[in-house]
Design a protein around this motif. Sequence first.
Motif, mmCIF file in Angstrom:
data_model
loop_
_atom_site.group_PDB
_atom_site.id
_atom_site.type_symbol
_atom_site.label_atom_id
_atom_site.label_comp_id
_atom_site.label_asym_id
_atom_site.label_seq_id
_atom_site.Cartn_x
_atom_site.Cartn_y
_atom_site.Cartn_z
ATOM 1 N N THR A 30 -14.358 16.543 -33.012
ATOM 2 C CA THR A 30 -15.632 16.258 -32.338
ATOM 3 C C THR A 30 -16.392 15.122 -33.015
ATOM 4 O OG1 THR A 30 -16.757 17.938 -33.675
ATOM 5 C CG2 THR A 30 -15.847 18.639 -31.556
ATOM 6 N N ASN A 31 -16.080 14.889 -34.284
ATOM 7 C CA ASN A 31 -16.762 13.841 -35.042
ATOM 8 C C ASN A 31 -15.831 13.401 -36.168
ATOM 9 O OD1 ASN A 31 -18.726 12.072 -35.858
ATOM 10 N ND2 ASN A 31 -20.016 13.613 -36.855
ATOM 11 N N GLY A 32 -15.576 12.089 -36.266
ATOM 12 C CA GLY A 32 -14.675 11.602 -37.297
ATOM 13 C C GLY A 32 -13.270 11.399 -36.767
ATOM 14 N N ARG A 33 -12.272 11.711 -37.588
ATOM 15 C CA ARG A 33 -10.874 11.488 -37.233
ATOM 16 C C ARG A 33 -9.989 12.551 -37.894
ATOM 17 N NH1 ARG A 33 -8.441 9.610 -41.769
ATOM 18 N NH2 ARG A 33 -9.711 8.459 -43.291
ATOM 19 N N GLN A 34 -8.701 12.497 -37.557
ATOM 20 C CA GLN A 34 -7.725 13.397 -38.161
ATOM 21 C C GLN A 34 -7.486 13.011 -39.623
ATOM 22 O OE1 GLN A 34 -6.389 16.067 -36.985
ATOM 23 N NE2 GLN A 34 -6.024 15.930 -34.789
ATOM 24 N N ALA A 35 -7.131 14.021 -40.426
ATOM 25 C CA ALA A 35 -6.752 13.760 -41.819
ATOM 26 C C ALA A 35 -5.406 13.047 -41.853
ATOM 27 C CB ALA A 35 -6.687 15.071 -42.591
ATOM 28 N N LYS A 36 -5.269 12.066 -42.759
ATOM 29 C CA LYS A 36 -4.040 11.279 -42.838
ATOM 30 C C LYS A 36 -3.317 11.410 -44.177
ATOM 31 C CE LYS A 36 -5.588 7.775 -39.531
ATOM 32 N NZ LYS A 36 -5.906 6.335 -39.323
ATOM 33 N N GLY A 37 -3.943 12.003 -45.144
ATOM 34 C CA GLY A 37 -3.302 12.139 -46.456
ATOM 35 C C GLY A 37 -3.635 13.458 -47.093
ATOM 36 N N ASN A 38 -3.023 13.719 -48.249
ATOM 37 C CA ASN A 38 -3.244 14.990 -48.946
ATOM 38 C C ASN A 38 -4.671 15.144 -49.457
ATOM 39 O OD1 ASN A 38 -0.604 15.724 -48.508
ATOM 40 N ND2 ASN A 38 0.121 15.072 -50.536
ATOM 41 N N ASN A 39 -5.376 14.024 -49.625
ATOM 42 C CA ASN A 39 -6.736 14.107 -50.171
ATOM 43 C C ASN A 39 -7.809 14.068 -49.084
ATOM 44 O OD1 ASN A 39 -6.317 11.443 -49.448
ATOM 45 N ND2 ASN A 39 -7.545 10.603 -51.137
ATOM 46 N N GLU A 40 -7.404 14.248 -47.823
ATOM 47 C CA GLU A 40 -8.360 14.262 -46.719
ATOM 48 C C GLU A 40 -8.311 15.612 -45.999
ATOM 49 O OE1 GLU A 40 -8.489 9.510 -45.547
ATOM 50 O OE2 GLU A 40 -7.420 10.905 -44.215
ATOM 51 N N HIS A 76 -21.095 16.741 -44.964
ATOM 52 C CA HIS A 76 -21.152 15.605 -44.047
ATOM 53 C C HIS A 76 -19.864 14.790 -44.124
ATOM 54 C CE1 HIS A 76 -25.302 16.482 -45.483
ATOM 55 N NE2 HIS A 76 -25.587 16.424 -44.186
ATOM 56 N N LEU A 77 -19.661 13.967 -43.085
ATOM 57 C CA LEU A 77 -18.521 13.054 -43.109
ATOM 58 C C LEU A 77 -18.605 12.158 -44.344
ATOM 59 C CD1 LEU A 77 -18.167 11.794 -39.402
ATOM 60 C CD2 LEU A 77 -16.603 13.277 -40.658
ATOM 61 N N GLY A 78 -17.471 11.992 -44.993
ATOM 62 C CA GLY A 78 -17.424 11.139 -46.178
ATOM 63 C C GLY A 78 -17.673 11.879 -47.475
ATOM 64 N N ASP A 79 -18.186 13.109 -47.396
ATOM 65 C CA ASP A 79 -18.401 13.888 -48.629
ATOM 66 C C ASP A 79 -17.068 14.155 -49.311
ATOM 67 O OD1 ASP A 79 -21.084 13.985 -48.146
ATOM 68 O OD2 ASP A 79 -21.150 16.085 -47.548
ATOM 69 N N TYR A 93 -11.545 16.150 -52.346
ATOM 70 C CA TYR A 93 -11.006 16.009 -50.995
ATOM 71 C C TYR A 93 -12.101 15.458 -50.089
ATOM 72 C CZ TYR A 93 -7.368 18.974 -52.926
ATOM 73 O OH TYR A 93 -6.363 19.485 -53.713
ATOM 74 N N LYS A 94 -11.763 14.418 -49.340
ATOM 75 C CA LYS A 94 -12.748 13.741 -48.496
ATOM 76 C C LYS A 94 -12.790 14.361 -47.103
ATOM 77 C CE LYS A 94 -13.977 9.145 -46.701
ATOM 78 N NZ LYS A 94 -13.563 7.722 -46.645
ATOM 79 N N ILE A 95 -13.987 14.709 -46.640
ATOM 80 C CA ILE A 95 -14.164 15.220 -45.277
ATOM 81 C C ILE A 95 -14.125 14.031 -44.319
ATOM 82 C CG2 ILE A 95 -15.700 16.404 -43.669
ATOM 83 C CD1 ILE A 95 -16.828 17.978 -46.020
ATOM 84 N N VAL A 96 -13.124 14.006 -43.439
ATOM 85 C CA VAL A 96 -12.975 12.871 -42.515
ATOM 86 C C VAL A 96 -13.213 13.269 -41.060
ATOM 87 C CG1 VAL A 96 -11.391 11.654 -44.048
ATOM 88 C CG2 VAL A 96 -10.472 13.227 -42.315
ATOM 89 N N GLY A 97 -13.387 14.578 -40.791
ATOM 90 C CA GLY A 97 -13.595 14.992 -39.414
ATOM 91 C C GLY A 97 -14.152 16.392 -39.306
ATOM 92 N N PHE A 98 -14.795 16.661 -38.158
ATOM 93 C CA PHE A 98 -15.290 18.000 -37.838
ATOM 94 C C PHE A 98 -14.654 18.464 -36.533
ATOM 95 C CE2 PHE A 98 -18.761 16.502 -40.579
ATOM 96 C CZ PHE A 98 -18.935 17.609 -41.396
ATOM 97 N N VAL A 99 -14.477 19.780 -36.419
ATOM 98 C CA VAL A 99 -13.868 20.352 -35.221
ATOM 99 C C VAL A 99 -14.643 21.603 -34.829
ATOM 100 C CG1 VAL A 99 -12.217 21.696 -36.586
ATOM 101 C CG2 VAL A 99 -11.679 21.128 -34.203
ATOM 102 N N ASN A 100 -14.780 21.844 -33.521
ATOM 103 C CA ASN A 100 -15.491 23.027 -33.023
ATOM 104 C C ASN A 100 -14.612 24.273 -33.084
ATOM 105 O OD1 ASN A 100 -18.041 22.079 -32.397
ATOM 106 N ND2 ASN A 100 -17.433 21.375 -30.366
#
Length: 345
Positions: A122-132, A145-148, A159-166
């Motif tokens: 719903t916001n951001g993107r899919q995780a692409k690596g082990n640290n996302e 928040h995104l980017g935290d 680990y970086k938050i790159v997306g949110f999902v409902n």
Amino acid sequence: MFLALKEMKYEKLRYGLIVAMIVLISYLMFFLMGMMLGLQNENDAAIKEWGTETVFLNKNSNDNLGQSIITRDQLSGKDQKNVALVGQAPIVLKEKGASKESAQFIGLDPDQFISREKIKITNGRQAKGNNEIVVDKSLSKKGYHLGDRVTINSQNEKYKIVGFVNDAKFSVAPVVYGSLPVWRDLRGLNSSAVASGLFSDHQLSKSTYPDLQHYTVNEYINKLPGYSAQNNTFTFMIGFLMVISLIVIAVQKISHYAVMRAQGIPARHLILATVTQSIFLMINGVIGGILLTLLTSVAIPMSVPVIMNWPLISLMAVGLIVLGMIGSLLPVRMIIKIDPVQALD
């Protein structure tokens, strides 16, 4: 009908209290149903979001995904076209400036159907690596928040938050989607462990993976810790309230009928009056309960797990009215056989 309305007009307080009782009973029933559905969603939202039809776990897992470990040898030579490897581990998320939050880590293979098709960002993107990681949207209301860059449990890794999902909930906790290698690190497992379970959006037979325990999606959901006990408790309370509503309508004042019979009013008129009164009382009480439920659904905080299923509530409302009609027929035998002299003693 005239007799029924006249009696209710004469005894406003009595019938007003009966309507008030029905309003409260129906409101409590509708709200309990909403809570039951809300808690169900907290348990199985992620599983349903994946379109799950079949689940496979280790046979020694005691039906618990968190205790199940599937090894590479158990899948050796088996077709994995219609399944997704899922690794699950309970975690605690920590981020500077936000509160610690309990969550369920779900490790996935990015090339399998859950990651590719079922996780709707719903916001951001899919995780692409082990640290996302991708996390449930409810965590955005807790200061994430995104980017935290967050820590998981006592790990030093960020680990970086790159997306949110409902609606990413599992076992009454928000889901954190990551990779299977991270899941193995969290569980302290070596590379021979490939997943906690296999989830498929197809109906697969037991023979597909004979070394694993097979479940249909409903069988698996019902075996989630506390799921069946929770639903049974709510169902019992709702059923008990329906019985109470039946009793409220069924209880009548025999002395009133005795006076009317002594005045020569035919039994059929009394029966018609009783049924008419019951229908009128139930309809007004149920409408009041629905209005209270509607107000509650608007005012209740989002943090309270309540889902108002209005088609189901409408069905329950009709059921209550039918129960009221049944309850009104219970005193019929008493009305027909009543002895005015004895009843007035």
